[in-house]
Design an enzyme around this catalytic site. Structure first.
Site, PDB file in Angstrom:
ATOM      1  N   LYS A   9      21.774  85.594  51.068  1.00  0.00           N
ATOM      2  CA  LYS A   9      22.290  86.953  50.985  1.00  0.00           C
ATOM      3  C   LYS A   9      22.506  87.531  52.396  1.00  0.00           C
ATOM      4  O   LYS A   9      22.031  86.959  53.391  1.00  0.00           O
ATOM      5  CB  LYS A   9      21.312  87.810  50.170  1.00  0.00           C
ATOM      6  N   TYR A  49      26.611  89.480  39.300  1.00  0.00           N
ATOM      7  CA  TYR A  49      25.431  90.213  38.833  1.00  0.00           C
ATOM      8  C   TYR A  49      25.712  91.008  37.559  1.00  0.00           C
ATOM      9  O   TYR A  49      25.004  91.978  37.272  1.00  0.00           O
ATOM     10  CB  TYR A  49      24.921  91.137  39.940  1.00  0.00           C
ATOM     11  N   ARG A 102      10.677  83.750  49.558  1.00  0.00           N
ATOM     12  CA  ARG A 102      10.531  85.208  49.541  1.00  0.00           C
ATOM     13  C   ARG A 102       9.123  85.605  49.982  1.00  0.00           C
ATOM     14  O   ARG A 102       8.929  86.618  50.657  1.00  0.00           O
ATOM     15  CB  ARG A 102      10.860  85.738  48.147  1.00  0.00           C
ATOM     16  N   ASN A 112      15.760  90.133  49.289  1.00  0.00           N
ATOM     17  CA  ASN A 112      14.877  88.982  49.088  1.00  0.00           C
ATOM     18  C   ASN A 112      15.544  87.662  49.459  1.00  0.00           C
ATOM     19  O   ASN A 112      15.176  86.601  48.976  1.00  0.00           O
ATOM     20  CB  ASN A 112      14.347  88.973  47.651  1.00  0.00           C
ATOM     21  N   HIS A 115      19.506  83.904  46.518  1.00  0.00           N
ATOM     22  CA  HIS A 115      19.703  83.839  45.075  1.00  0.00           C
ATOM     23  C   HIS A 115      19.668  82.390  44.621  1.00  0.00           C
ATOM     24  O   HIS A 115      20.157  81.510  45.321  1.00  0.00           O
ATOM     25  CB  HIS A 115      21.073  84.440  44.704  1.00  0.00           C
ATOM     26  N   GLU A 126      28.100  80.466  37.462  1.00  0.00           N
ATOM     27  CA  GLU A 126      28.106  80.914  38.863  1.00  0.00           C
ATOM     28  C   GLU A 126      28.843  79.925  39.765  1.00  0.00           C
ATOM     29  O   GLU A 126      29.569  80.336  40.683  1.00  0.00           O
ATOM     30  CB  GLU A 126      26.666  81.110  39.341  1.00  0.00           C
TER      31      GLU A 126
HETATM   32  P1  IDP Z   1      16.168  87.215  40.702  1.00  0.00           P
HETATM   33  O1  IDP Z   1      17.076  87.191  41.911  1.00  0.00           O
HETATM   34  O2  IDP Z   1      14.746  86.871  41.081  1.00  0.00           O
HETATM   35  O3  IDP Z   1      16.683  86.413  39.552  1.00  0.00           O
HETATM   36  P2  IDP Z   1      16.917  89.593  39.172  1.00  0.00           P
HETATM   37  O4  IDP Z   1      15.959  90.401  38.369  1.00  0.00           O
HETATM   38  O5  IDP Z   1      17.897  88.741  38.443  1.00  0.00           O
HETATM   39  O6  IDP Z   1      16.073  88.746  40.236  1.00  0.00           O
HETATM   40  O7  IDP Z   1      17.725  90.617  40.098  1.00  0.00           O
HETATM   41  C1  IDP Z   1      18.839  90.186  40.837  1.00  0.00           C
HETATM   42  C2  IDP Z   1      18.728  90.751  42.242  1.00  0.00           C
HETATM   43  O8  IDP Z   1      18.812  92.180  42.168  1.00  0.00           O
HETATM   44  C3  IDP Z   1      17.387  90.491  42.935  1.00  0.00           C
HETATM   45  O9  IDP Z   1      17.330  89.221  43.555  1.00  0.00           O
HETATM   46  C4  IDP Z   1      17.329  91.622  43.930  1.00  0.00           C
HETATM   47  O10 IDP Z   1      18.124  91.364  45.096  1.00  0.00           O
HETATM   48  C5  IDP Z   1      17.948  92.760  43.140  1.00  0.00           C
HETATM   49  N1  IDP Z   1      16.952  93.573  42.402  1.00  0.00           N
HETATM   50  C6  IDP Z   1      16.237  93.236  41.305  1.00  0.00           C
HETATM   51  N2  IDP Z   1      15.429  94.222  40.894  1.00  0.00           N
HETATM   52  C7  IDP Z   1      15.643  95.249  41.752  1.00  0.00           C
HETATM   53  C8  IDP Z   1      15.099  96.576  41.877  1.00  0.00           C
HETATM   54  O11 IDP Z   1      14.269  97.019  41.080  1.00  0.00           O
HETATM   55  N3  IDP Z   1      15.566  97.342  42.901  1.00  0.00           N
HETATM   56  C9  IDP Z   1      16.490  96.883  43.800  1.00  0.00           C
HETATM   57  N4  IDP Z   1      17.035  95.648  43.725  1.00  0.00           N
HETATM   58  C10 IDP Z   1      16.610  94.844  42.726  1.00  0.00           C
END
Ligand code: IDP
Ligand code: MG
Length: 149
Positions: A9, A49, A102, A112, A115, A126
């Site tokens: 990212k 997303y 992470r 983080n 992805h 994807e």
């Molecule tokens: P993942 O990347 O671990 O699969 P997901 O829940 O699918 O996590 O969320 C996608 C991305 O959205 C996350 O990697 C993060 O960058 C962002 N994200 C997820 N939850 C939050 C939040 O509560 N606040 C801000 N960004 C979030």
């Protein structure tokens, strides 16, 4: 063999962590099938997303992921999808175990770094979203039997 999509990212690129992160995947034994630096459009970010479109953080997430270039790649290997997800750790860097990407490099839920596809269906979707078929290079590294046994 499975294929999975990774995105380094914008925070990963800006923090100059591309080399150390790719090094972890390479050392683990995953094989690169595709890799490129791209500036993601809002449209591709929205599709990528899409499952989160109704979440309150969706707009901010799109701003973040389109803020600067990303590195998009496809890795191949046994159980590649779950292998990469385990290497990433939990979504929130502050809650991720040390030893995970992470957990070692992030304290943020949004920023983080990396992805990884979360299922075979997501990986297929994807990979097709980010790459044309001819950009995927099927090959076998010499000595692969030492890695995959
Ligand atoms: P993942 O990347 O671990 O699969 P997901 O829940 O699918 O996590 O969320 C996608 C991305 O959205 C996350 O990697 C993060 O960058 C962002 N994200 C997820 N939850 C939050 C939040 O509560 N606040 C801000 N960004 C979030
Ligand atoms: Mg996810």
């Amino acid at each position: 063999m499975q294929r999975t999509l990774i995105i380094l990212k914008p925070d990963c690129v800006q923090r100059r962590l591309v080399g150390p992160i790719l090094s972890r995947f390479e050392s683990k034994g995953l094989t690169l099938v595709a890799l490129k630096l791209v500036q993601a459009s809002r449209a591709i970010a929205e599709q990528h997303y899409g499952e989160h479109r109704d979440r309150p953080f969706f707009g901010g997430l799109l701003d973040f992921i389109t803020h600067g270039p990303v590195i998009v790649g496809v890795y191949e290997g046994p159980e590649a999808i779950s292998v990469v997800r385990k290497m990433l750790g939990k979504t929130n860097g502050a809650e991720s175990e040390p030893g995970t990407i992470r957990g070692d490099f992030s304290v943020s839920k949004q920023n983080n770094l990396v992805h990884g596809s979360d299922s075979p269906e997501s990986a297929t979707r994807e990979i097709a979203l980010w790459f044309r078929p001819e950009e995927l290079v099927s090959h076998q590294l010499s000595g692969h039997e030492w890695v995959t046994g």
